[in-house]
Design an enzyme around this catalytic site. Structure first.
Site, PDB file in Angstrom:
ATOM      1  CG  HIS A 260      -1.795   1.022   1.278  1.00 16.76           C
ATOM      2  ND1 HIS A 260      -3.058   0.916   0.899  1.00 16.76           N
ATOM      3  CD2 HIS A 260      -1.626   2.433   1.742  1.00 16.76           C
ATOM      4  CE1 HIS A 260      -3.543   2.259   1.094  1.00 16.76           C
ATOM      5  NE2 HIS A 260      -2.752   3.035   1.522  1.00 16.76           N
ATOM      6  CD  GLU A 261       1.525   3.751   3.573  1.00 16.95           C
ATOM      7  OE1 GLU A 261       1.607   4.491   2.903  1.00 16.95           O
ATOM      8  OE2 GLU A 261       0.433   3.496   4.325  1.00 16.95           O
ATOM      9  CG  HIS A 264       0.310   6.274  -0.452  1.00 16.39           C
ATOM     10  ND1 HIS A 264      -0.591   7.071  -1.235  1.00 16.39           N
ATOM     11  CD2 HIS A 264      -0.487   5.592   0.465  1.00 16.39           C
ATOM     12  CE1 HIS A 264      -1.946   6.791  -0.287  1.00 16.39           C
ATOM     13  NE2 HIS A 264      -1.595   5.941   0.553  1.00 16.39           N
ATOM     14  CD  GLU A 290      -5.495   5.305   0.547  1.00 15.21           C
ATOM     15  OE1 GLU A 290      -4.590   5.890   0.663  1.00 15.21           O
ATOM     16  OE2 GLU A 290      -5.639   4.485   1.190  1.00 15.21           O
TER      17      GLU A 290
HETATM   18 ZN    ZN Z   1      -2.926   5.077   2.053  1.00 10.20          ZN
END
Ligand code: ZN
Length: 497
Positions: A260-261, A264, A290
């Site tokens: 997830h990170e 980003h 996001e």
């Molecule tokens: Zn996030």
């Protein structure tokens, strides 16, 4: 004599560098700073915020913006000026004293939140939170709003949206999610017991970093550390950092947090050099940011072709752990749907319900129908209503997220907006990237990352989030692609009819 635009460009480059320093202080506070450094760090951060604020509020910058606005005609420069004007208009409405007090209060509240969470006791955090809510209300008054004061806070995260437009997006999604969850809970559960083993943390870290690198997170321009609440932060060009958290009892949580990170981080790393040091070197909204993290986490790393490649590799990282577990069983376990108390560990079906709970609470806090002291009770009631769960204590309940300690009200809905954008983008990307599934199956993510770079990352905030989505998909923001995806995917995982 440099033009007004050139003077603004010089000014903003320094502003952006100072912003990087502030980000580094905050990263350090959350990773390596010793606990007794918190008072001094709060003062340092507040002092830096004040410098950033005063520079931005300088009337000379307002004059230059007005002058450049009259002279410039190039669309790129006009977008540049629009972004700076937006940020400046927001900041100059706030008195310097309020900015200072807010920065001090949130810096201290972070430490209070950590302590309260450790003690599993909301009442220890309540006075800090009450102070922050009061200061946030003052901010809302300075910004101005129609309807609820909460509406004044949203533009910092999701420009162009407010409580009503978010309700219009999130309500059909929440309704469809609850109905789907009901059908899933009626179906036989998927086998997950094999996940209940000890997963060596060093191996988790190695495997997670390997996947992150394969996806395209450039570690020569990044690093990963450990924090209770995973995040991604940009210190400057060539320095985009992520954090994760590990638990020996959980294999998937830290892996998915890492992915997830990384999503980003890859967005940030994809900002073109031509935008460096400009107000356009940002995502147009948190939801758009996001959408990138969720795309990699959910659409890629929860897919069958992804695990066709990575499952045998994972088995090698944990010898003896998964020898008896077929790929299909593992795949279904990765996509298990189980209502839980923790948002960041939530499956895709339940996730948006966690968000709607926070959205509901924030609206009530700001329309005055809920007091800070009543927050745990309201939280627990909503978890019972939406997810059928009893919350055992505040650490597992309303103290789980760091956001309110930062005063980030208006932020939570962006998670669902990200899922909504992510599904719209995925629908288009899967149709346009040639042999999409083969790319996943071979671990060759370059064509996927290239598509995202071309269609999203390289634009920075030249377009608004809604414009970017419409350019890509031809549609205004809608939850329908996400609802369709959820029903199709989990219908298959759970053999629903
Ligand atoms: Zn996030």
């Amino acid at each position: 004599m440099p033009t007004a635009f050139e003077q603004l460009a010089d000014f903003y480059r320094d502003q952006s560098d100072l912003g990087g320093v502030a980000a580094l202080l905050s990263w350090d506070q959350q990773t390596y700073m010793p606990p007794r450094g918190s008072e001094a760090r709060a003062r340092q951060s507040a002092a830096l915020d004040l410098i950033l604020h005063s520079r931005l509020a300088d009337p000379r910058i307002g004059d230059l913006l007005a002058e450049a606005g009259e002279k410039e005609t190039d669309p790129w420069r006009l977008a540049w000026l629009r972004e700076l004007r937006f940020v400046r208009d927001r900041r100059v409405r706030l008195p310097a004293e309020l900015v200072r007090e807010f920065s001090l209060a949130t810096s201290r509240a972070f430490s209070e939140w950590v302590a309260a969470r450790k003690a599993r006791d909301f009442s220890r955090f309540a006075p800090s939170l009450e102070h922050i809510v009061a200061l946030t209300r003052q901010k809302a008054e300075c910004y101005g709003y129609t309807g609820t004061p909460w509406n004044a806070l949203v533009p910092d995260y999701e420009r162009g949206m407010d409580a009503d437009s978010l309700k219009a997006l999130l309500t059909p999604l929440a309704d469809a999610s609850r109905e789907l969850l009901r059908r899933i809970l009626d179906a036989p559960p998927v086998e997950t017991r094999f996940l209940e083993q000890k997963w060596d943390i060093a191996q988790q870290r190695e495997f997670g970093l390997r996947v992150a690198r394969d996806l395209g997170y450039d570690m020569r321009a990044g690093r990963q550390d450990v924090t209770p609440h995973p995040f991604c932060t940009t210190i400057g060009r060539g320095d985009v950092r992520i954090t994760t958290r590990y638990s020996e009892s959980s294999l998937l949580d830290s892996l998915m947090a890492t992915i997830h990170e990384s999503g980003h981080a890859m967005y940030e790393q994809g900002m073109p050099e031509s935008l460096e040091g400009s107000p356009l070197a940002e995502a147009p909204s948190m939801g758009m940011h996001e959408s990138q993290s969720r795309f990699w986490e959910i659409r890629v790393a929860h897919s069958r072709p992804f695990w066709e490649r990575y499952y045998p590799i994972l088995q090698q990282y944990f010898p003896g752990h998964l020898d008896e577990v077929p790929l299909e069983t593992f795949y279904r376990a990765v996509n298990r749907v189980v209502p839980g108390l923790t948002r960041v560990e939530a499956d895709e079906v339940c996730y948006n319900l966690h968000v709607v709970i926070r959205f509901t609470i924030e609206l009530e806090l700001f329309d005055g129908s809920l007091e800070v002291g009543g927050l745990p009770e309201r939280w627990n009631a909503l978890y019972r209503e939406y997810l059928g769960l009893d919350v055992p204590d505040d650490a597992a309940g309303c103290l789980q997220d760091v956001h309110w300690s930062y005063g980030a009200f208006g932020y939570f809905p962006t998670y669902s907006v990200g899922n909504i954008y992510g599904a719209m983008i995925a629908e288009k990307l899967e149709a346009e990237v040639p042999k999409y599934e083969d790319a996943l199956r071979s671990g060759n993510f370059a064509p996927i990352l290239a598509w995202l770079r071309e269609n999203i990352h390289r634009h920075g905030s030249i377009y608004s989030a809604a414009e970017l989505v419409e350019r890509m998909t031809g549609k205004a923001p809608t939850a329908q692609p996400l609802i369709t995806h959820l029903e199709r995917k989990y219908g298959e995982v759970y053999n629903l009819r």
